[in-house]
Motif scaffolding. Structure first.
Motif, mmCIF file in Angstrom:
data_model
loop_
_atom_site.group_PDB
_atom_site.id
_atom_site.type_symbol
_atom_site.label_atom_id
_atom_site.label_comp_id
_atom_site.label_asym_id
_atom_site.label_seq_id
_atom_site.Cartn_x
_atom_site.Cartn_y
_atom_site.Cartn_z
ATOM 1 N N PRO A 33 0.787 -1.126 -0.147
ATOM 2 C CA PRO A 33 0.096 0.062 -0.018
ATOM 3 C C PRO A 33 0.902 1.323 -0.025
ATOM 4 O O PRO A 33 0.531 2.307 -0.830
ATOM 5 C CB PRO A 33 -0.704 -0.154 1.326
ATOM 6 C CG PRO A 33 -0.818 -1.600 1.580
ATOM 7 C CD PRO A 33 0.579 -2.414 1.138
ATOM 8 N N ALA A 34 1.854 1.484 1.060
ATOM 9 C CA ALA A 34 2.514 2.663 0.882
ATOM 10 C C ALA A 34 3.683 2.522 1.800
ATOM 11 O O ALA A 34 3.793 1.644 2.591
ATOM 12 C CB ALA A 34 1.739 3.564 1.631
ATOM 13 N N PRO A 35 4.699 3.212 1.862
ATOM 14 C CA PRO A 35 6.074 3.244 2.594
ATOM 15 C C PRO A 35 5.468 3.133 4.144
ATOM 16 O O PRO A 35 4.541 3.704 4.794
ATOM 17 C CB PRO A 35 6.773 4.601 2.412
ATOM 18 C CG PRO A 35 6.292 4.799 0.998
ATOM 19 C CD PRO A 35 4.812 4.466 0.869
ATOM 20 N N GLY A 36 6.023 2.478 5.050
ATOM 21 C CA GLY A 36 5.641 2.287 6.207
ATOM 22 C C GLY A 36 4.518 1.025 6.626
ATOM 23 O O GLY A 36 4.360 0.541 7.699
ATOM 24 N N TRP A 37 4.248 0.352 5.526
ATOM 25 C CA TRP A 37 3.416 -0.694 5.579
ATOM 26 C C TRP A 37 4.297 -1.852 6.409
ATOM 27 O O TRP A 37 5.317 -2.328 6.149
ATOM 28 C CB TRP A 37 3.330 -1.317 4.091
ATOM 29 C CG TRP A 37 2.521 -2.458 4.291
ATOM 30 C CD1 TRP A 37 2.706 -3.791 3.987
ATOM 31 C CD2 TRP A 37 0.877 -2.485 4.421
ATOM 32 N NE1 TRP A 37 2.008 -4.730 3.824
ATOM 33 C CE2 TRP A 37 0.756 -4.070 4.290
ATOM 34 C CE3 TRP A 37 -0.053 -2.122 4.784
ATOM 35 C CZ2 TRP A 37 -0.510 -4.585 4.284
ATOM 36 C CZ3 TRP A 37 -1.239 -2.522 5.110
ATOM 37 C CH2 TRP A 37 -1.298 -3.825 4.609
ATOM 38 N N VAL A 38 3.475 -2.406 7.403
ATOM 39 C CA VAL A 38 3.988 -3.302 8.348
ATOM 40 C C VAL A 38 4.100 -4.581 7.513
ATOM 41 O O VAL A 38 2.984 -5.304 7.674
ATOM 42 C CB VAL A 38 3.495 -3.314 9.650
ATOM 43 C CG1 VAL A 38 4.166 -4.328 10.361
ATOM 44 C CG2 VAL A 38 3.773 -1.812 10.130
ATOM 45 N N ILE A 39 5.401 -5.580 7.567
ATOM 46 C CA ILE A 39 5.307 -6.924 6.921
ATOM 47 C C ILE A 39 5.554 -7.866 8.051
ATOM 48 O O ILE A 39 5.544 -6.952 9.229
ATOM 49 C CB ILE A 39 6.243 -6.826 5.647
ATOM 50 C CG1 ILE A 39 7.673 -6.537 6.232
ATOM 51 C CG2 ILE A 39 5.697 -6.219 4.623
ATOM 52 C CD1 ILE A 39 8.695 -7.030 5.262
ATOM 53 N N GLY A 40 5.516 -9.049 8.006
ATOM 54 C CA GLY A 40 5.875 -10.138 8.812
ATOM 55 C C GLY A 40 7.272 -9.696 9.976
ATOM 56 O O GLY A 40 7.970 -8.759 9.211
ATOM 57 N N TYR A 41 7.161 -10.198 10.900
ATOM 58 C CA TYR A 41 8.198 -9.735 11.901
ATOM 59 C C TYR A 41 7.983 -8.308 12.395
ATOM 60 O O TYR A 41 8.792 -7.915 13.243
ATOM 61 C CB TYR A 41 9.586 -9.832 11.370
ATOM 62 C CG TYR A 41 9.821 -10.895 10.405
ATOM 63 C CD1 TYR A 41 9.948 -12.351 10.698
ATOM 64 C CD2 TYR A 41 10.270 -10.560 8.947
ATOM 65 C CE1 TYR A 41 10.407 -13.069 9.855
ATOM 66 C CE2 TYR A 41 10.679 -11.533 8.215
ATOM 67 C CZ TYR A 41 10.580 -12.884 8.724
ATOM 68 O OH TYR A 41 10.700 -13.811 7.437
#
Length: 372
Positions: A33-41
Motif C-alpha cells: 500500500p505505501a511506505p511504512g506498511w508493516v510486513i511479517g516480523y
C-alpha cells in the motif's frame, strides 16, 4: 501468491523461473500500500525498500506478460480458475477477464522498441551531446525513423527557443506519425508519454553504446548490463571502460526506484542482447535483477552471473538492513545460484572476472558466427 505481508524475494525469483519455462501457473499479486506498511516480523517498509519492491513487482508483471500468463484479482478467483482449467482442460492462458484475470496486453514489446529507437536516433543527431536538437536536425531524425518528411514550421510550437528535447521529440513522433497501425501515435505509446510528462515517473533514458542507426536497422547489443548502480558503481568503474576498449556494444539501463516506466525498454533491450550480464552485489536488495536473471536462465539465454551475499549488518544506500531482511534477500540469492548451477551456468563472485567472461563470450559468439 505474492502477498504484501512478506518480501516474497525468493518466491518472485521462483515465479520468474516458472514463467521462463512456460509452466502453467496461477498468480495473485498483492501490492504494497505505501511506505511504512508493516510486513511479517513487525517490520515497517522504508521508503527505499517500498520503492524497490514496487519496481520488482513491475518487472514480475512484465515477465508474466511475456509468457502470456494472466494475473488473478484475488485468491478466490484464482481457485475458481484452477477448478475451471482442470474441469474443462484449459490452459490458464485461455482464461478471460470474466474469469477474474487481468488482461495480458503484450504492448510492452512495441513500446520498449520504440523508446530505444527514439533515444538512439536522437543521440545520433545530437552531435555535440547537448541533450537537444535544433529544428532541422529534429526533422531529419523524424525522417530517419518514419521515412516521412516534416518541416520546421510544423514543430516550432513544440520547441523551446528553437531546440527540441528528447521528451519533445517523442511527443512529435506520437503527434505526426499516426498513419499506420504500428505508428508512434498508438494509444499505448501516448499513454506512456502521458505518464512521462505528467507524473514524471521515468528516469533519464538509459546509456547505450552502439553504431549510429539507419532507417531500417534493428538495434542489437553485445552485452546487457543488469544490476543496480550509481555514478560510482561497477558499471562505470569497471564494465563501461572495458567494453568501450574492446569495441563491445552494450545497454546500461537507467534503473532506480522511480524507473518503473522503463521496464518495457529494459526488457526489449535484454531480448536484443547477445550476452546478459547480471551482477547482484552485496550492497543491494536486488529482487528485480534476480528475477530477470532467473527468467533468462530458464529461457536458456546466454547469461553470466555474479552473486555476492548481503553480509551481516549490511546496508543499502546507507540504510541498515534488519537480520530478517538480510535472510530474505540472501535466500533469493541462494535460489538463483542453485538454478544457475542446474543450468550449467557458473556463479562468479568477482565483478571484474564476470565482465571479462562476458566479453569473452561475445568474442566466442562472433567467431562462431563468422565461421558459418
Amino acid at each position: 501468491m505474492i502477498d504484501n505481508r512478506t518480501r516474497c524475494a525468493a518466491s518472485m525469483v521462483e515465479l520468474a523461473q516458472l514463467a521462463g519455462h512456460d509452466r502453467e501457473v496461477f498468480v495473485v499479486i498483492e501490492k504494497y500500500p505505501a511506505p511504512g506498511w508493516v510486513i511479517g516480523y513487525g517490520e515497517p517498509l522504508s521508503t527505499t525498500e517500498f520503492n524497490e519492491l514496487q519496481l520488482a513487482q513491475c518487472y514480475l508483471v512484465d515477465l508474466l506478460e511475456k509468457s502470456s500468463i494472466p494475473i488473478f484479482e484475488s485468491m478466490e478467483t484464482a481457485l475458481v480458475g484452477v477448478k475451471k482449467c482442470i474441469e474443462e482442460e484449459l490452459s490458464v492462458k485461455n482464461l478471460k477477464v470474466t474469469d477474474g484475470v487481468q488482461p495480458v496486453l503484450h504492448g510492452h514489446l512495441v513500446v520498449g522498441k520504440k523508446l530505444i529507437c527514439a533515444q538512439e536516433v536522437f543521440k545520433a543527431f545530437d552531435y555535440n551531446n547537448r541533450g537537444n536538437l535544433d529544428l532541422k536536425s529534429a526533422c531529419e531524425a523524424f525522417r530517419t525513423i518514419t521515412g516521412k518528411k516534416l518541416n520546421e514550421r510544423q514543430i516550432q510550437a513544440q520547441s523551446r527557443r528553437g531546440l527540441i528535447t528528447l521528451d519533445q521529440f517523442c511527443a512529435i513522433l506520437a503527434e505526426f506519425d499516426q498513419d499506420s497501425e504500428s505508428s508512434w501515435g498508438n494509444s499505448l505509446f501516448n499513454g506512456l508519454l502521458m505518464v512521462r510528462n505528467l507524473l514524471d515517473l521515468l528516469s533519464p533514458l538509459p546509456e547505450c553504446y552502439c553504431e549510429p542507426p539507419t532507417v531500417t536497422e534493428s538495434f542489437q547489443y553485445d552485452i546487457y548490463l543488469g544490476g543496480y548502480w550509481d555514478d560510482s558503481s561497477w558499471q562505470n568503474r569497471i564494465a563501461v571502460p572495458k567494453l568501450k576498449k574492446h569495441g563491445i556494444t552494450f545497454y546500461k539501463p537507467q534503473r532506480s526506484e522511480f524507473a518503473a516506466g522503463m521496464v518495457a525498454a529494459d526488457n526489449f533491450a535484454e531480448e536484443q542482447s547477445r550476452v546478459l550480464l547480471f551482477i547482484i552485489c552485496g550492497d543491494m536488495r536486488g529482487s528485480a535483477v534476480m528475477m530477470e536473471a532467473s527468467f533468462h536462465i530458464s529461457k536458456n539465454h546466454r547469461v553470466i552471473l555474479c552473486i555476492n551475499d548481503i553480509p551481516d549488518g549490511g546496508t543499502v544506500e546507507g540504510e541498515p538492513l534488519s537480520e530478517n531482511a538480510i535472510k530474505d534477500y540472501n535466500r533469493a540469492r541462494a535460489y538463483l545460484a542453485d538454478l544457475a548451477l542446474r543450468h550449467h551456468i557458473p556463479v562468479l563472485d568477482d565483478v571484474e572476472q564476470a565482465v571479462d567472461t562476458a566479453i569473452e563470450k561475445v568474442f566466442v559468439f562472433n567467431r562462431e558466427n563468422a565461421s558459418k
